[in-house]
Enzyme design. Structure first.
Site, PDB file in Angstrom:
ATOM      1  N   GLY A   1      -8.039  -9.629  -0.011  1.00 29.09           N
ATOM      2  CA  GLY A   1      -6.828  -9.879   0.770  1.00 29.09           C
ATOM      3  C   GLY A   1      -6.181 -11.216   0.461  1.00 29.09           C
ATOM      4  O   GLY A   1      -4.986 -11.297   0.153  1.00 29.09           O
TER       5      GLY A   1
ATOM      6  N   GLY B   1     -12.936  -4.474   0.565  1.00 27.48           N
ATOM      7  CA  GLY B   1     -14.347  -4.080   0.657  1.00 27.48           C
ATOM      8  C   GLY B   1     -14.753  -3.115  -0.442  1.00 27.48           C
ATOM      9  O   GLY B   1     -15.813  -3.260  -1.050  1.00 27.48           O
TER      10      GLY B   1
ATOM     11  N   LYS C   1     -16.891 -18.203   2.701  1.00 25.68           N
ATOM     12  CA  LYS C   1     -18.316 -18.185   3.005  1.00 25.68           C
ATOM     13  C   LYS C   1     -19.201 -17.456   1.995  1.00 25.68           C
ATOM     14  O   LYS C   1     -18.860 -16.370   1.548  1.00 25.68           O
ATOM     15  CB  LYS C   1     -18.522 -17.523   4.364  1.00 25.68           C
TER      16      LYS C   1
ATOM     17  N   ARG D   1       0.821  -1.211   0.000  1.00 24.54           N
ATOM     18  CA  ARG D   1       0.000   0.000   0.000  1.00 24.54           C
ATOM     19  C   ARG D   1       0.858   1.265   0.000  1.00 24.54           C
ATOM     20  O   ARG D   1       0.466   2.272  -0.600  1.00 24.54           O
ATOM     21  CB  ARG D   1      -0.947  -0.003   1.192  1.00 24.54           C
TER      22      ARG D   1
HETATM   23  P1  ADP Z   1     -10.516 -12.808  -0.155  1.00 20.80           P
HETATM   24  O1  ADP Z   1      -9.766 -12.315   1.058  1.00 20.80           O
HETATM   25  O2  ADP Z   1      -9.618 -12.893  -1.368  1.00 20.80           O
HETATM   26  O3  ADP Z   1     -11.790 -12.062  -0.406  1.00 20.80           O
HETATM   27  P2  ADP Z   1     -11.825 -14.868   1.409  1.00 20.80           P
HETATM   28  O4  ADP Z   1     -11.344 -14.197   2.661  1.00 20.80           O
HETATM   29  O5  ADP Z   1     -13.253 -14.811   1.100  1.00 20.80           O
HETATM   30  O6  ADP Z   1     -10.953 -14.327   0.152  1.00 20.80           O
HETATM   31  O7  ADP Z   1     -11.461 -16.419   1.480  1.00 20.80           O
HETATM   32  C1  ADP Z   1     -10.161 -16.908   1.625  1.00 20.80           C
HETATM   33  C2  ADP Z   1     -10.102 -18.114   2.527  1.00 20.80           C
HETATM   34  O8  ADP Z   1     -10.983 -19.141   2.101  1.00 20.80           O
HETATM   35  C3  ADP Z   1      -8.714 -18.715   2.553  1.00 20.80           C
HETATM   36  O9  ADP Z   1      -8.148 -18.563   3.824  1.00 20.80           O
HETATM   37  C4  ADP Z   1      -8.944 -20.181   2.190  1.00 20.80           C
HETATM   38  O10 ADP Z   1      -8.162 -21.076   2.965  1.00 20.80           O
HETATM   39  C5  ADP Z   1     -10.415 -20.386   2.480  1.00 20.80           C
HETATM   40  N1  ADP Z   1     -10.954 -21.515   1.715  1.00 20.80           N
HETATM   41  C6  ADP Z   1     -10.848 -21.725   0.390  1.00 20.80           C
HETATM   42  N2  ADP Z   1     -11.426 -22.899   0.045  1.00 20.80           N
HETATM   43  C7  ADP Z   1     -11.910 -23.447   1.178  1.00 20.80           C
HETATM   44  C8  ADP Z   1     -12.600 -24.653   1.487  1.00 20.80           C
HETATM   45  N3  ADP Z   1     -12.910 -25.532   0.533  1.00 20.80           N
HETATM   46  N4  ADP Z   1     -12.921 -24.896   2.784  1.00 20.80           N
HETATM   47  C9  ADP Z   1     -12.607 -24.014   3.729  1.00 20.80           C
HETATM   48  N5  ADP Z   1     -11.962 -22.837   3.508  1.00 20.80           N
HETATM   49  C10 ADP Z   1     -11.613 -22.557   2.253  1.00 20.80           C
HETATM   50 MG    MG Z   2      -9.982 -12.684   3.167  1.00 14.57          MG
END
Ligand code: ADP
Ligand code: MG
Length: 391
Positions: A349, A372, A196, A37
């Site tokens: 992230g 976000g 999620k 950043r």
């Molecule tokens: P971002 O930060 O890029 O928006 P998220 O925070 O939504 O992404 O999700 C990332 C997390 O999801 C990672 O820590 C990863 O380990 C987890 N993840 C990915 N696939 C699975 C799965 N099948 N079961 C549980 N956790 C998962």
């Molecule tokens: Mg994340």
């Protein structure tokens, strides 16, 4: 969208105030562990220095301080040091700056202490904004990462400064996101992965109305698998959102678009670094299995979709890529994106961590610094900081 840009603004002899996003991660001792950043904020600062601004004042929030005090963990001091190293010139940290009373020497960059420590910042307070605006001739918002929040330095200040414009980074973010969302080259493919559905429900719904293919991955895919009648054992999923997932699948079908679901997966009986991974067909998932990645057939199918895409929007890994035995799907996806001729925009992230892990940063069309803010822009929401610059 018409927004004044810093690079089209004459800054010679002017006092410039830059609201940057220098909110970097630190370890317990306060050392900066990742400085993306800060680096991303350099072009605007350099532009002001190279074009003869009389003062360059930069501020940012750091962490989640309480207003009215600056605790040891709130100070931008470590950021001042790193910024000075990167700019190869002194950067002086100014405490208690809201009422002015400080001077900048020729070519000096001033870092104004953590703006979220000022009383009224979070509430977008008008009196505070007026005081801060009085410090400058030109107000620059370069903090895309906080563009979805209306705070005094990101929102109200734009109204009271003589000139308000978007910094280099903010301008690039807006351009790239606009290119990916309005009139994108087709097919438009979105990849929404991660843990999620609940955290990404709005973005899934919005994308379902726009994209040609909606690739779901990670825990999100598990909920969609449930909706399509598959067994997922002990996998992470949200049973209360199965209906929502079904509605998204139906909405896509109606438009002649699709949600490609995994046909094979990588499972283990626990989520740990030492877990033994098994590749199986989606119909072989047992009661004790946890789905932690997509299998090779699915990954190849996703890679094929990506190879034929015109535009790609990527947020979220398709597996637990932090552990090598569950990283294959996300790695394949990253590689497909790197080789695709489509314009790809990525944000989030953990998505950025995956991009770094698989070393494809130079092959992605645009990497957003916003988490976000990135998602809210894609959802079609009006970001308060951008709206303030449009006025
Ligand atoms: P971002 O930060 O890029 O928006 P998220 O925070 O939504 O992404 O999700 C990332 C997390 O999801 C990672 O820590 C990863 O380990 C987890 N993840 C990915 N696939 C699975 C799965 N099948 N079961 C549980 N956790 C998962
Ligand atoms: Mg994340």
């Amino acid at each position: 969208m018409t927004i004044a840009k810093l690079t089209e603004t004459d800054v010679r002899g002017k006092r410039v105030f830059i609201r940057a996003d220098l909110n970097v991660p630190q370890d317990e001792a306060g050392n900066i562990t990742e400085d993306t950043r800060i680096r991303a904020s350099l072009p605007s600062i350099r532009y002001c220095l190279e074009n003869g601004a009389s003062a360059v004042m930069v501020t940012s929030h750091l962490g989640r301080p309480a207003e009215g005090t600056v605790r040891a963990e709130d100070t931008l001091m470590p950021v001042a040091v790193r910024l000075g190293q990167l700019l190869e010139r002194p950067v002086r940290l100014v405490p208690d700056w809201v009422d002015g009373g400080f001077e900048a020497h020729e070519g000096e960059v001033l870092l104004l202490e953590n703006c979220r420590c000022n009383v009224g910042e979070k509430k977008d307070d008008e009196a505070l904004a007026r005081k801060m605006a009085a410090l400058c001739d030109i107000y620059v918002n370069d903090a895309f990462g906080t563009a979805h929040r209306a705070e005094a330095t990101t929102h109200a200040m734009a109204r009271f400064a003589p000139v308000a414009c978007a910094g280099v980074l903010m301008g690039a973010e807006i351009d790239a996101l606009t290119r990916a969302t309005s009139n994108p080259a087709r097919p438009l493919v979105a990849i929404v992965g991660g843990a999620k559905v609940s955290s990404k429900l709005t973005i899934l719904r919005t994308l379902a109305e726009k994209v040609d293919q909606l690739i779901v991955g990670g825990g999100i895919a598990n909920t969609f698998l449930l909706a399509s009648g598959k067994r997922i054992g002990q996998s992470l999923a949200e049973t209360d959102l199965v209906k929502e997932a079904q509605a998204i699948i139906d909405m896509m079908k109606e438009r002649g678009a699709e949600v490609p679901l995994p046909v094979d997966v990588v499972v283990a009986d626990e989520l740990s670094a030492l877990a033994r991974a098994n590749r199986i067909s989606i119909d072989e998932v047992g009661a004790h299995d946890r789905i932690l990645d997509v299998g090779p057939k699915t990954a190849a199918r996703l890679a094929d979709i990506i190879a034929h895409a015109g535009t790609i929007v990527w947020n979220g890994p398709v597996g637990v890529f932090e552990y090598d035995q569950f990283a294959g799907g996300t790695k394949m996806l990253a590689s497909a994106i790197a080789h695709s001729s489509a314009f790809c925009i990525a944000g989030g992230g953990d998505t950025l961590a995956a991009i770094a892990k698989f070393d494809i940063a130079n092959d992605v069309g645009y990497i957003s610094t916003g988490g976000g803010a990135f998602l809210e822009f894609l959802e079609g929401k009006t970001l308060p900081a951008i709206a303030a610059l449009e006025r």
